[in-house]
Design a protein around this motif. Structure first.
Motif: not given
Length: 453
Positions: A1-6, A18-22, A44-50
């Motif tokens: 599930m993709i989440e878009v966080v404004p 911020v957009v992540h897939d978990g 969110r416990g996610v790693r930023l790659t781009d």
């Protein structure tokens, strides 16, 4: 599930995403204060790659380079943009795979010549498009920020770009613009909080009108934009570093007086009614409750030393955060507390009033009614007998304001409060009309006929 966080920046009318897939994430158009982005990533416990930029922004200093460096992420900026830092150049048609997500760059010139939109495609989910200053909710980004020599070409390019997105993307595509939430980068404003390509096809003038109708209407509606915009694109092309948000040095009353007498700006952050009731002579009022950074950045001579006065350290920190977003990186000093702590002498004050009070006083004595709204607002309707100096022109034209008692108004009171403080600092007798403009006619003040374009 993709989440878009404004991540909203209401003071500037912009959004970052911020957009992540978990597991992994990317960010679009980050603001300068990247701690807000880092906090979302940590939560969110996610790693930023781009990190992606839709364009070299005209209304704020980006946090993109600093964020990418802090996170060890790739920083994607259009290969056609001339910048002085290392980046991952991206071109129209390029795709970037990020976990379960794929991001595709699409050329959308119009707001700038090298503007890009980014289409997010994920298996099993409707697509999304991050449109920056291209297709906005009910509008488009304005095409005149690169100067009048380019406006004609860019406005037609903006029409073509919006139409391209609408033709290439399915109706269920979610639209995520950067501008359009109060930003002067938007041609018009919308109250919408979400939209899709299908929704824009039904309501957005760029998709419902002919090219000539769209172009003529948009150009006729353009008004002034903040002067500080001239400094933003060069700052972004130079590669801004992370901001310094350490607490500014504290100033005592004697130092504040020296700075005021030296012609520096000392700005009181309190609400306009508190300022009117008592303030240090020579200080200016840019309250934190309105478009603080936008109007301060618009009016201050660029590079002028700046000191701020706030009731609390939190107020000063808020002002500092808003200012670094537009490239005012360090305050000379700050003071907190009350006006009596900021001066060794007495305080100055001026009255506040409503339009009903103005209607009454005009029956008894002559006063100057000063309207500080923008040209377009004035043309759409104004008080009979008022004089007009748009707020952004007032500092340079303050000697032109007719003599006598000045009752100053705008649309709701915020811009009028800035103007009133400028006039008071110049020694004028002033009354702040702290009221909604729509109450003027019911109060019995006659309105002049609208000015034909």
């Amino acid at each position: 599930m993709i989440e878009v966080v404004p991540i909203d920046t209401p003071a500037l009318g912009d959004r970052s995403y911020v957009v992540h897939d978990g597991e992994v994430a990317f960010v679009v158009d980050p603001q300068r204060d990247i701690d807000r982005v880092l906090a979302v990533l940590e939560d969110r416990g996610v790693r930023l790659t781009d990190v992606f930029e839709t364009h070299l922004h005209n209304d704020y200093v980006t946090g993109g380079l600093a964020l990418a460096r802090a996170a060890g992420a790739a920083y994607h900026v259009n290969a056609a943009d001339e910048v002085s830092f290392e980046r991952h150049p991206i071109e129209p048609g390029h795709t970037v795979d990020i976990g379960a997500m794929r991001v595709r760059a699409v050329a959308t010139p119009g707001h700038t010549f090298t503007h890009l939109a980014y289409v997010l495609e994920t298996p099993g989910e409707p697509p999304a498009v991050f449109t920056g200053g291209s297709l906005l909710f009910g509008s488009t980004g304005r095409p005149d920020l690169l100067g009048p020599a380019h406006t004609g070409e860019l406005v037609h390019a903006q029409y073509t770009s919006a139409r391209r997105l609408a033709a290439e993307l399915p109706d269920e595509t979610r639209v995520f613009p950067t501008h359009g939430f109060g930003s002067f980068c938007s041609a018009t404003q919308s109250e919408a909080e979400a939209s899709t390509i299908g929704g824009e096809k039904r309501a957005n003038p760029v998709l419902t009108r002919s090219e000539r109708e769209y172009v003529d209407s948009l150009l006729a509606g353009l008004d002034a934009y903040p002067a500080y915009y001239a400094h933003m694109a060069p700052a972004n092309a130079a590669g801004p570093e992370a901001p310094d948000l350490t607490e500014p040095r504290r100033a005592e009353a004697a130092e504040l007086r020296r700075r005021i007498e030296a012609g520096e700006w000392v700005v009181d952050l309190r609400h306009r009614t508190a300022f009117a009731a008592g303030h240090v002579s020579g200080t200016l009022n840019f309250g934190l409750d309105g478009g603080f950074a936008t109007y301060l950045g618009w009016l201050i001579p660029w590079g002028t030393p700046l000191t701020v006065l706030g009731e609390t350290a939190a107020d000063v920190a808020t002002a500092q955060r808003e200012l670094v977003r537009i490239g005012i990186d360090r305050l000379e000093a700050a003071a907190t507390g009350s006006p009596r702590e900021w001066t060794g002498g007495g305080l100055r004050s001026y009255p506040t009033a409503a339009f009903a009070d103005l209607a009454q006083v005009r029956h008894h004595r002559p006063v100057v009614v000063l309207d500080v709204r923008r040209d377009q607002e004035w043309a759409e309707g104004h008080l009979d007998g008022a004089v007009h100096f748009p707020l952004h022109e007032l500092p340079a034209r303050i000697e032109e304001v007719p003599g006598g008692e000045v009752w100053v108004h705008c649309r709701s009171g915020y811009r009028a409060s800035i103007a009133a403080s400028l006039l008071a600092a110049a020694g004028r007798r002033v009354v702040l009309v702290d009221d909604d403009y729509d109450r003027a006619a019911p109060a019995g003040i006659p309105l002049a006929e609208p000015v034909s374009p």
